[in-house]
Scaffold this active site. Structure first.
Site, mmCIF file in Angstrom:
data_model
loop_
_atom_site.group_PDB
_atom_site.id
_atom_site.type_symbol
_atom_site.label_atom_id
_atom_site.label_comp_id
_atom_site.label_asym_id
_atom_site.label_seq_id
_atom_site.Cartn_x
_atom_site.Cartn_y
_atom_site.Cartn_z
ATOM 1 N N GLU A 190 -8.917 -6.809 -0.941
ATOM 2 C CA GLU A 190 -7.536 -7.616 -0.708
ATOM 3 C C GLU A 190 -6.701 -7.350 -1.741
ATOM 4 O O GLU A 190 -5.338 -7.463 -1.287
ATOM 5 C CB GLU A 190 -7.881 -8.893 -0.683
ATOM 6 C CG GLU A 190 -6.372 -9.760 -0.359
ATOM 7 C CD GLU A 190 -6.432 -11.244 -0.206
ATOM 8 O OE1 GLU A 190 -7.366 -11.732 -0.871
ATOM 9 O OE2 GLU A 190 -5.883 -11.612 0.782
ATOM 10 N N GLU A 191 -6.755 -6.974 -2.884
ATOM 11 C CA GLU A 191 -6.179 -6.685 -4.116
ATOM 12 C C GLU A 191 -5.454 -5.485 -4.162
ATOM 13 O O GLU A 191 -4.728 -5.351 -4.970
ATOM 14 C CB GLU A 191 -6.708 -7.235 -5.544
ATOM 15 C CG GLU A 191 -7.323 -8.759 -5.638
ATOM 16 C CD GLU A 191 -6.228 -9.649 -5.223
ATOM 17 O OE1 GLU A 191 -6.567 -10.886 -4.997
ATOM 18 O OE2 GLU A 191 -4.899 -9.597 -5.296
ATOM 19 N N ASP A 226 0.324 -12.833 -1.649
ATOM 20 C CA ASP A 226 -0.205 -14.060 -2.059
ATOM 21 C C ASP A 226 0.049 -13.857 -3.546
ATOM 22 O O ASP A 226 -0.030 -12.941 -4.202
ATOM 23 C CB ASP A 226 -1.648 -14.489 -1.877
ATOM 24 C CG ASP A 226 -1.879 -14.566 -0.361
ATOM 25 O OD1 ASP A 226 -0.847 -15.105 0.272
ATOM 26 O OD2 ASP A 226 -2.977 -14.486 -0.026
ATOM 27 N N ASP A 249 -8.266 -13.527 -10.057
ATOM 28 C CA ASP A 249 -8.424 -12.671 -8.908
ATOM 29 C C ASP A 249 -8.413 -11.298 -9.419
ATOM 30 O O ASP A 249 -9.231 -10.287 -8.974
ATOM 31 C CB ASP A 249 -6.957 -12.616 -8.099
ATOM 32 C CG ASP A 249 -6.728 -13.761 -7.209
ATOM 33 O OD1 ASP A 249 -7.887 -14.613 -6.837
ATOM 34 O OD2 ASP A 249 -5.968 -13.982 -6.680
ATOM 35 N N LEU A 287 -11.694 -12.713 -4.601
ATOM 36 C CA LEU A 287 -11.963 -14.180 -5.091
ATOM 37 C C LEU A 287 -10.926 -14.901 -3.875
ATOM 38 O O LEU A 287 -9.678 -15.136 -4.100
ATOM 39 C CB LEU A 287 -11.412 -14.636 -6.437
ATOM 40 C CG LEU A 287 -11.949 -15.654 -6.943
ATOM 41 C CD1 LEU A 287 -13.263 -15.498 -7.047
ATOM 42 C CD2 LEU A 287 -11.413 -15.874 -8.662
ATOM 43 N N ASP A 288 -11.647 -15.220 -2.779
ATOM 44 C CA ASP A 288 -10.862 -15.976 -1.662
ATOM 45 C C ASP A 288 -10.722 -17.412 -2.149
ATOM 46 O O ASP A 288 -11.602 -18.109 -2.833
ATOM 47 C CB ASP A 288 -11.754 -15.837 -0.544
ATOM 48 C CG ASP A 288 -11.007 -16.560 0.470
ATOM 49 O OD1 ASP A 288 -10.312 -16.308 1.165
ATOM 50 O OD2 ASP A 288 -11.899 -17.676 1.128
ATOM 51 N N GLU A 321 -12.418 -10.678 5.538
ATOM 52 C CA GLU A 321 -12.422 -11.861 5.655
ATOM 53 C C GLU A 321 -13.299 -12.260 6.677
ATOM 54 O O GLU A 321 -14.376 -12.511 6.961
ATOM 55 C CB GLU A 321 -11.056 -12.614 5.310
ATOM 56 C CG GLU A 321 -10.557 -12.761 3.949
ATOM 57 C CD GLU A 321 -9.202 -13.384 3.768
ATOM 58 O OE1 GLU A 321 -8.462 -13.517 4.557
ATOM 59 O OE2 GLU A 321 -8.872 -13.682 2.606
ATOM 60 N N ASP A 342 -13.176 -9.336 -0.320
ATOM 61 C CA ASP A 342 -11.927 -10.398 -0.833
ATOM 62 C C ASP A 342 -12.694 -10.817 -2.233
ATOM 63 O O ASP A 342 -13.550 -11.582 -2.164
ATOM 64 C CB ASP A 342 -11.646 -11.298 0.155
ATOM 65 C CG ASP A 342 -10.490 -12.266 -0.378
ATOM 66 O OD1 ASP A 342 -10.202 -13.105 0.302
ATOM 67 O OD2 ASP A 342 -10.305 -12.000 -1.819
HETATM 68 P P1 P6P Z 1 -3.311 -22.318 4.391
HETATM 69 C C1 P6P Z 1 -6.802 -18.784 0.830
HETATM 70 O O1 P6P Z 1 -5.492 -18.261 0.238
HETATM 71 C C2 P6P Z 1 -6.846 -18.377 2.139
HETATM 72 O O2 P6P Z 1 -6.643 -16.983 2.359
HETATM 73 C C3 P6P Z 1 -8.138 -18.791 2.964
HETATM 74 O O3 P6P Z 1 -9.374 -18.801 1.827
HETATM 75 C C4 P6P Z 1 -7.927 -20.229 3.345
HETATM 76 O O4 P6P Z 1 -8.708 -20.344 4.554
HETATM 77 C C5 P6P Z 1 -6.395 -19.989 3.905
HETATM 78 O O5 P6P Z 1 -5.729 -19.081 3.239
HETATM 79 C C6 P6P Z 1 -5.796 -21.406 3.467
HETATM 80 O O6 P6P Z 1 -4.485 -21.228 4.294
HETATM 81 O O7 P6P Z 1 -2.183 -21.621 5.221
HETATM 82 O O8 P6P Z 1 -3.946 -23.292 5.062
HETATM 83 O O9 P6P Z 1 -3.117 -22.706 2.886
#
Ligand code: P6P
Length: 335
Positions: A92-93, A63, A69, A117-118, A274, A115
């Site tokens: 995650e980072e 990502d 983040d 900053l999700d 997560e 994680d």
């Molecule tokens: P998509 C945010 O990047 C994440 O990791 C989660 O928080 C979120 O539910 C998902 O990805 C969103 O993914 O493919 O729907 O954009």
């Protein structure tokens, strides 16, 4: 008017539930609360300082990493490092886990996964994001540094887990295996105050949460279940931040789904930091959490730190219904 109960006070009160508690877990939870306040301060003014925008890199998930983040990651690591309450961190980072040398005469028995900053893709458009965390007892020799084995434990081994949602208000929700409680940050006193005692997820709800844009890329059984949700006139709510989407489901009932797609054949979301922590919280609130291959999330044995998983999490009756659809319509079930 009920007396204010701060997060610190609540954690210490609850520590008495654990006769052999040494106060380390209490300290860890308080450290996470402090880190959350620091991150919240920056999230709330992200538009005003130069931590918006994309940092020059991407994380282990591939990502694009937003500066916030990195900031959140640094603050959580600093708070946990300085506390001396944990012997290792997995984020995650960070590609690898981070061993934390013992302070002086302390030997910590916990490791923390998070994680930081999700949902960070939402930062620049002012949509809620969150921190997800889980705490395990280390399994490795306490006289030495932590090992990968400490982080590759099943979700059933979690000692505590929770999340911080930086939304219209800042809410910290956590469990230590004896129910789920929520604390809202009161900026006027800088304290997380008990606002949602003993959270229970409704048996079913009016919401389903899935990225409808991938509908044609889902397996037939998932498409049949999503059609069923639509036939029931359930309302589709999808923010694109797992913490925010699961939080709505926890409070109002419903189901959140991230099935496998052609791009993410094992699902997109991360099992260790997560899916497992949020599954522990939702199960403790009376909900269910399974993979789209019908395995209980908390029972999955992680093989790698950044392993992905499919997930269906939320109200127990709705997760059971989704399970029935998979059993009925998946090609494997037809033979
Ligand atoms: P998509 C945010 O990047 C994440 O990791 C989660 O928080 C979120 O539910 C998902 O990805 C969103 O993914 O493919 O729907 O954009």
């Amino acid at each position: 008017m009920n007396r204010i109960v701060t997060l610190d006070e609540f954690i210490i009160q609850r520590q008495k539930d654990f006769p052999f508690a040494s106060g380390e877990l209490t300290g860890l939870l308080r450290d996470i609360g402090v880190a959350a306040k620091i991150v919240n301060r920056e999230v709330n003014k992200a538009g005003l300082v130069s931590i918006l925008g994309v940092a020059d890199g991407s994380n282990t998930s591939g990502d694009t990493v937003q500066k916030l983040d990195l900031y959140a990651n640094e603050k959580l690591i600093d708070c946990l490092k300085n506390s001396g309450e944990c012997c290792g961190i997995a984020s995650e980072e960070n590609e690898d886990f981070i061993p934390i040398p013992a302070l002086a005469d302390k030997t910590s028995k916990y490791v923390v996964v998070f994680d930081p900053l999700d949902g960070s893709s939402n930062i620049d458009v002012n949509v809620s994001v969150g921190t997800i965390f889980g705490i395990y007892r280390r399994k490795s020799d306490p006289s030495g540094p932590c090992t990968l084995e400490d982080f590759l434990q099943k979700g059933t081994e979690l000692v505590a887990a929770g999340y911080v949602l930086y939304g219209t208000s800042t809410l910290l929700v956590y469990t230590t295996g004896r129910g789920v409680n929520g604390f809202t940050l009161d900026p006027s006193i800088g304290e997380f105050c008990l606002s949602h005692r003993d959270i229970q997820i409704p048996a079913r709800g009016h919401y389903y949460s899935v990225n409808q844009g991938y509908y044609l890329k889902f397996d037939v059984e998932m498409r049949r279940y999503i059609d069923h949700c639509s036939d029931l006139n359930l309302r589709l709510r999808y923010i694109g931040s797992m913490v925010s989407d699961v939080h709505r489901i926890l409070f109002q009932g419903g189901i959140f789904l991230y099935p496998n797609t052609r791009k993410y054949q094992h699902g997109k979301l991360r099992l260790v930091y997560e899916c497992n922590p949020l599954s522990f919280v939702v199960e403790q609130a009376g909900g269910k959490s399974i993979s789209c291959q019908l395995q209980r999330i908390l029972d999955i044995q992680p093989e790698t730190l950044h392993q992905r998983a499919t997930i269906a999490i939320g109200s127990p009756e709705m997760v059971d219904e989704m399970k029935e659809f998979v059993e009925k319509y998946s090609p494997a079930a037809l033979y």
